[in-house]
Design an enzyme around this catalytic site. Structure first.
Site, short mmCIF file in Angstrom:
data_model
loop_
_atom_site.label_atom_id
_atom_site.label_comp_id
_atom_site.label_asym_id
_atom_site.label_seq_id
_atom_site.Cartn_x
_atom_site.Cartn_y
_atom_site.Cartn_z
N CYS A 77 -7.44 7.76 3.67
CA CYS A 77 -7.24 9.24 4.35
C CYS A 77 -7.15 8.99 5.99
O CYS A 77 -6.73 7.85 6.63
CB CYS A 77 -7.96 9.89 4.62
N GLY A 107 -2.12 10.08 4.49
CA GLY A 107 -3.00 11.07 3.41
C GLY A 107 -1.96 12.12 2.85
O GLY A 107 -1.38 12.87 3.39
N ASN A 158 -12.68 8.91 6.86
CA ASN A 158 -12.34 8.10 5.91
C ASN A 158 -13.15 7.13 5.67
O ASN A 158 -13.05 6.24 6.10
CB ASN A 158 -10.66 7.60 6.99
N GLY A 159 -12.95 6.89 4.58
CA GLY A 159 -13.41 5.39 3.96
C GLY A 159 -14.11 5.62 2.20
O GLY A 159 -13.95 6.79 2.22
N TYR A 190 0.65 -2.69 5.78
CA TYR A 190 0.65 -2.02 5.47
C TYR A 190 0.72 -0.53 6.05
O TYR A 190 1.43 0.54 5.96
CB TYR A 190 0.70 -1.87 3.94
#
Length: 467
Positions: A10, A39, A113-114, A253
């Site tokens: 995210c 996201g 995020n996570g 990436y």
């Protein structure tokens, strides 16, 4: 389902202005656009103004969720935003973020995020204490813990919550008067601090700070909490200092190439990975090409190291996002042709080296080799600028089950045969660390199976302290 890539986590973004007349919502909107690659399933913004917090969120891309009329409903000097891909919890509006909690002491909003490795345990304890949940998201667990501890004051509520949760997280928290950021003790997920005129920014990546005209200040350190309010930026650490373990896939990436994470230039790290890959596994060829987008810098580096001419070779459709739906295997393979196409005049009659950032299921790799051969490539040599992905991730990346990872049960020769290439080589783990200018400090769990903290299965239902 994705063609053949790990799905990113995210993106979080927050802005604080010391001028109560400034509306920061447009900045959050543009910041989320810059983090859209992290996201594409849902987007949301929460804003604080005049002692209240309002939020708008929806399914889809930032530009779909926030039209001018929706943005006009939000205004205030402090706001946070979120773009989501579901790594835990299903893809539904109930799981869209930010989450807002209103209680007798005030209101807070959280974007995360996570992945928490002990989320189920904490959720069960909260439910036993009478707390209700409307989603399956880890982030709702976090906001309910903060709300439960809020009577102790913001700082104590944050530290108590963060010391209780386990896993990976980059958090932005909005209160009625402050913007808060926190990063997990290992720094698995990125978070950074920026400066604007009369204010401050928190963002998953530095590229989002650049996009709104801000100035990058520094990365939030692992295990650090920052509280931004009328007094400025207060920073403090919680718990004991632990070993840094930044997700290596951020550099391989996920992150945009124009970002910097923990002092590492993402674009240059991909160039170096390609150079090292060329040093480790050079092959005589007429052309090197990269799979857009993250494979291109590595292909440039490979070309420099081996003296192989670099060419474009593959074109990516700008209008097929990472959420392109292809539920069946045969459909996933056809979908590659929609998203990626070969420039025949560039590859015909040539010995081609193709560079990609990773191989997950092997679907895209096999299809690309086939497309290159159909375009007239004389030889196709596949090179990957990361080690083989052999294990799942538990910290914010959606990896397939281990049985679906082509690198889990196959050696390199078998993978090469499966994708139909003339040769195949991966970047070594040592080469990856060299590309990151560091001999440690990274989470390599999906490559090695060695994780920086216990995984959910290891956490189990271990007894927790009372809430």
């Amino acid at each position: 389902m994705e063609t053949d890539k790990l799905r990113e986590e995210c993106g979080v973004f927050g802005v604080y202005s010391s001028d109560p007349e400034i509306n920061v919502v447009p900045l959050v909107y543009y910041g989320l656009f810059s983090l859209q690659h992290r996201g594409q399933e849902s987007a949301g913004i929460a804003v604080a103004r005049d002692g209240t917090i309002e939020a708008r969120k929806g399914m889809g891309l930032v530009g779909d969720v926030f039209d001018p009329a929706t943005l006009a409903q939000l205004s205030g000097p402090i706001a946070i935003g979120h773009v989501r891909y579901s790594t835990a919890g299903s893809s539904t509006i109930e799981n869209a973020q930010p989450f807002v909690s209103r209680f007798k002491l005030g209101s807070i909003a959280v974007a995360h995020n996570g992945n928490l490795t002990n989320a189920d345990v904490v959720r069960e304890l909260l439910e036993d204490a009478g707390v209700g949940f409307v989603s399956s998201s880890d982030s709702e667990v976090i906001i309910n813990l903060i709300a439960k501890n809020y009577k102790k004051g913001l700082e104590k509520a944050l530290t108590d919550t963060i010391q209780f949760i386990k896993g990976s997280y980059a958090l932005v928290v909005l209160t009625e008067k402050a913007l808060v950021g926190a990063r997990d003790p290992h720094g698995i997920r990125p978070l950074c601090l920026g400066k604007i005129e009369k204010g401050w920014i928190l963002a998953s990546e530095s590229c989002a700070i650049d996009a709104v005209g801000g100035e990058f200040v520094r990365d939030i350190e692992p295990g650090e909490i920052v509280i931004i309010d009328e007094h400025g930026v207060l920073s403090f650490r919680y718990g004991e200092k632990t070993a840094r373990a930044v997700c290596a896939f951020e550099f391989i990436y996920f992150a945009r190439p124009d970002s910097r994470i923990d002092g590492i230039d993402v674009y240059q790290s991909r160039i170096r990975a390609g150079e090292i890959l060329g040093r480790e596994s050079a092959v005589v060829a007429d052309l090197v090409i990269g799979v857009p987008d993250s494979g291109i810098p590595a292909a440039i580096g490979y070309g420099r190291a081996t003296g192989t001419p670099f060419g474009l070779g593959i074109v990516k459709s700008k209008y097929v996002g990472r959420t392109f739906i292809a539920p069946r295997q045969d459909e996933r393979e056809r979908a590659v042709s929609v998203k990626l196409n070969v420039i025949k005049s560039e590859v015909a009659g040539k010995r081609v080296v193709i560079i990609d950032d990773s191989i997950v299921r092997g679907t895209t790799s096999r299809r690309l080799v086939s497309l290159l051969r159909r375009a007239g490539a004389k030889e196709v040599h596949f090179r990957v600028c990361s080690p083989p992905v052999r294990f799942p991730c538990y910290f914010g990346i959606d990896t397939p089950h281990r049985k679906e990872l082509i690198g889990s049960a196959n050696n390199i020769k078998a993978i090469c045969e499966a994708i139909g290439a003339d040769s195949l080589a991966f970047l070594s783990t040592e080469g990856l660390l060299e590309a990151l200018n560091h001999q440690g400090g990274y989470c390599l769990g999906c490559f090695t199976g060695e994780y920086p903290l216990p995984t959910p299965g290891e956490v189990g239902l271990a007894k927790q302290n009372d809430l």
